[in-house]
Design an enzyme around this catalytic site. Structure first.
Site, PDB file in Angstrom:
ATOM      1  N   SER A   1       3.445 -16.541   1.966  1.00 29.53           N
ATOM      2  CA  SER A   1       4.031 -17.632   2.763  1.00 29.53           C
ATOM      3  C   SER A   1       5.414 -17.262   3.252  1.00 29.53           C
ATOM      4  O   SER A   1       5.959 -16.230   2.927  1.00 29.53           O
ATOM      5  CB  SER A   1       4.064 -18.902   1.942  1.00 29.53           C
TER       6      SER A   1
ATOM      7  N   ASN B   1       6.021 -11.172  -6.044  1.00 33.05           N
ATOM      8  CA  ASN B   1       4.574 -11.283  -5.898  1.00 33.05           C
ATOM      9  C   ASN B   1       3.986 -12.668  -6.096  1.00 33.05           C
ATOM     10  O   ASN B   1       2.813 -12.884  -5.817  1.00 33.05           O
ATOM     11  CB  ASN B   1       3.878 -10.301  -6.859  1.00 33.05           C
TER      12      ASN B   1
ATOM     13  N   THR C   1       0.825  -1.204   0.000  1.00 30.83           N
ATOM     14  CA  THR C   1       0.000   0.000   0.000  1.00 30.83           C
ATOM     15  C   THR C   1       0.867   1.266   0.000  1.00 30.83           C
ATOM     16  O   THR C   1       1.968   1.253   0.498  1.00 30.83           O
ATOM     17  CB  THR C   1      -0.835  -0.013   1.301  1.00 30.83           C
TER      18      THR C   1
END
Lengths: 417, 417
Positions: A417, A412, A202
């Site tokens: 994980s 990405n 973000t």
């Protein structure tokens, strides 16, 4: 799959800038263990009584609880007398967390309100990190008293580090100018390594100034500059659920209040604000996931500015343009393609395409002087300028982006994980 | 950089289908050396007198000369009595080639008109390949006489191979049904390995039927099915300058003409046509550059179909969703992000997200039954279904896409050299 390492972006600035102090703004950062171990992940900012606050936020229809909360508070009646506060955590976005999301925001902002003696309506929060996981509220509230006890006017650089997620460098920018009766400073910090990638990427931006400006005027000056700065960058065309930009003006510079938008101090402030916003926006692009090239797309001659923006973003977001840049291939045909798909008014025979100063295509065809060897040599530069003139009108827009590389996919493809 | 090899896509169909003959349609393919060596790169199709032709084309404002030419010819007055022809070359797009582009189209179609004794207004052409390079017209016209001399009703499969560029397999599909007085066959061939990637990855589709249908009716039946088929696939969100879909109806099946769109034969034809279109569209996705996963995105419960399309395409085009799929990561938070950025009406608390039959999120939060291990296991499948119900209305749309992998970047980073 091995987790990719995150070396510092090759496009990073040489160093973090020296930031002037903003009277009336104090910062403290700490390690709450929201998700990360061994690093700071919560920042508290206290803003003095009289501070005006303005903001712009993501338009996502699935925006996070903290964004909705900030928007509601900025839309409500304002009493600046008690000051304000901002609290930010990294590691968890508190987005798509149902009604529990708003409860978490209420707990965190309530805890800050208690610790600082500020009404909860003046406590703004942001969260950035994984979507859909409950925010571990207690870890954050547990350190609020500690943060409140060590607030420091010199803490902005630490704050820039605490709000990082996949960022490979901390982002700061500053501007100073002479106001009417005293120096006015503007300081900004930001995080983001997609414009706009969600999860841990973000974009959050906080800008502080000691100028004295009423909230509504402050909001107008901020809103007027978003299109040319933060809305003019893109890494991957994705839009976060949590993007937030908050601008706080403490009014403690000693300079006279800025009230008339046409006055010299207002113009100087606007110029300084835009410089800080553009600097931070470009730093976000320079930290774009996997970026190896900083690309400026300059569109001129469009029917209007909106068309220029469409064309610029179509080029800047095209996976084919961005992979060609990554491969240092002067594939101007893909720029033609992006102009064509943008939806903007365009006429093949009036189109001119430049890479740097070289004209590659004009009058509807490859330029007579086109030199493939020179074009290929140009592509090896780190900072590229793609110029498109549509030859139709006076609309113009410049946007910034980066290339699309294997590292973007590494970062990405297996993020959680 | 080594040129990447192009092994056959792991998502390719097991074999090229058997195609029925279409009476009145004959094919010949040859090696003109437009760009490639040692393979066929030009296809000629002769269509018998009485053939109706319909088409849909890219909406790009920088579309290629051949596309503009086809559109002009289809918009003009139609005399079907002399038949029609189609000529396609791969290796060069003849796009953004200025006025020379139209001259090249005129030369090529004129050469076919002479060889076959068909008016030039009924000769349609397509070119696919690099943008901005002059089309080597003479290499194509040099073999037209040869092709005209060996036209063959069984040549459709060879044609499917000759029009390939970066495609890793030839694409064909067929449907047959009982018309009113005889069997009607539909045969289609296509090329494309981005929807939509320009340069060498334009999408070209040619569909032939022996049904007897007037041009205007044929166009209506074609146009009505494009949104649910070729406009419902995406590889990388880029749009070619040359996309073309041509449908030719020779009228030689022996079955009665199809005139009433509500009649049983019209419905059977529409069903068969849509089946062939969808089959070819999905084959294009299965040959998406670097694809390892075939992904179906089903959106339901939208305010209307247009909103459903927006949401489905926002998901299908999101680089973050596509890289997560490549990494077999059940990152449903990125689906939430894509819904949010789509611009469609959405309400967090009414949203349901499914992967296959598993509900991952509902009522604004992760589903109580969410099982990360099961979700991760699901992601290992080759064919994935992402379901999004917006809980608002009756709008629905299904689209198909593939994942975004390192090979996409390998293929596109240094395409031209």
């Amino acid at each position: 799959m091995n987790k990719p390492q995150n070396p510092v972006s090759p496009l990073a600035p040489e160093r973090f800038p020296d930031l002037p102090l903003i009277r009336g703004a104090e910062f403290a950062s700490g390690a709450a263990g929201v998700k990360y171990k061994g690093r700071t992940d919560v920042t508290l900012v206290r803003l003095a009584p009289g501070t005006s606050v303005a903001g712009v936020f993501t338009r996502s229809s699935t925006r996070a609880a903290s964004v909705l909360d900030c928007q509601a508070k900025l839309a409500g009646p304002v009493d600046s007398s008690a000051g304000a506060a901002i609290i930010v955590n990294s590691g968890n976005a508190n987005a798509f967390t149902g009604k529990a999301g708003q409860e978490a925001v209420d707990s965190v902002t309530g805890s800050v309100a208690n610790a600082l003696g500020i009404p909860r309506e003046r406590v703004f929060s942001s969260s950035t990190g994984v979507i859909g996981e409950p925010l571990p509220v207690e870890r954050i509230t547990a350190i609020v008293e500690n943060l409140a006890g060590r607030l420091d006017p010199a803490g902005a650089a630490d704050a820039a580090r605490a709000i990082m997620t996949t960022d490979t460098f901390a982002k700061g920018a500053a501007a100073s100018f002479e106001g009417d009766g005293g120096t006015i400073n503007i300081v900004g910090i930001a995080k983001g390594s997609g414009m706009i990638a969600p999860d841990m990427a973000t974009m959050l931006v906080y800008i502080f100034t000691d100028a004295q400006i009423a909230p509504r005027t402050l909001q107008r000056m901020l809103s007027a500059r978003v299109d040319r700065t933060f809305n003019a960058i893109t890494v991957d065309s994705d839009t976060s659920t949590s993007d937030a930009l908050i601008l706080a003006a403490t009014g403690q510079s000693g300079a006279a209040p800025i009230t008339d938008l046409r006055s010299a101090p207002a113009r100087a402030f606007g110029k300084g604000l835009e410089q800080v916003m553009l600097d931070l926006a470009q730093q976000v692009v320079r930290d774009g996931e996997g970026a190896t090239k900083f690309v400026e797309v300059r569109v001129t001659g469009a029917a209007d500015n909106a068309d220029a923006h469409r064309v610029a973003m179509a080029i800047a977001n095209s996976p084919l343009v961005k992979t060609a840049i990554a491969g240092e291939d002067a594939n101007w045909g893909r720029v033609v393609m992006a102009v064509g798909k943008s939806g903007a008014q365009a006429d093949r025979d009036r189109l001119t395409i430049r890479f740097g100063d070289m004209v590659l295509a004009e009058n509807g065809w490859r330029a007579p002087a086109y030199d493939e060897a020179k074009a290929s040599a140009y592509m090896k530069q780190e900072h590229l300028v793609i110029g498109v003139d549509l030859g139709l009108g006076k609309g113009r827009r410049t946007v910034w982006t980066c290339d699309l590389t294997h590292r973007y996919i590494d970062i990405n493809a297996d993020y959680r994980s």
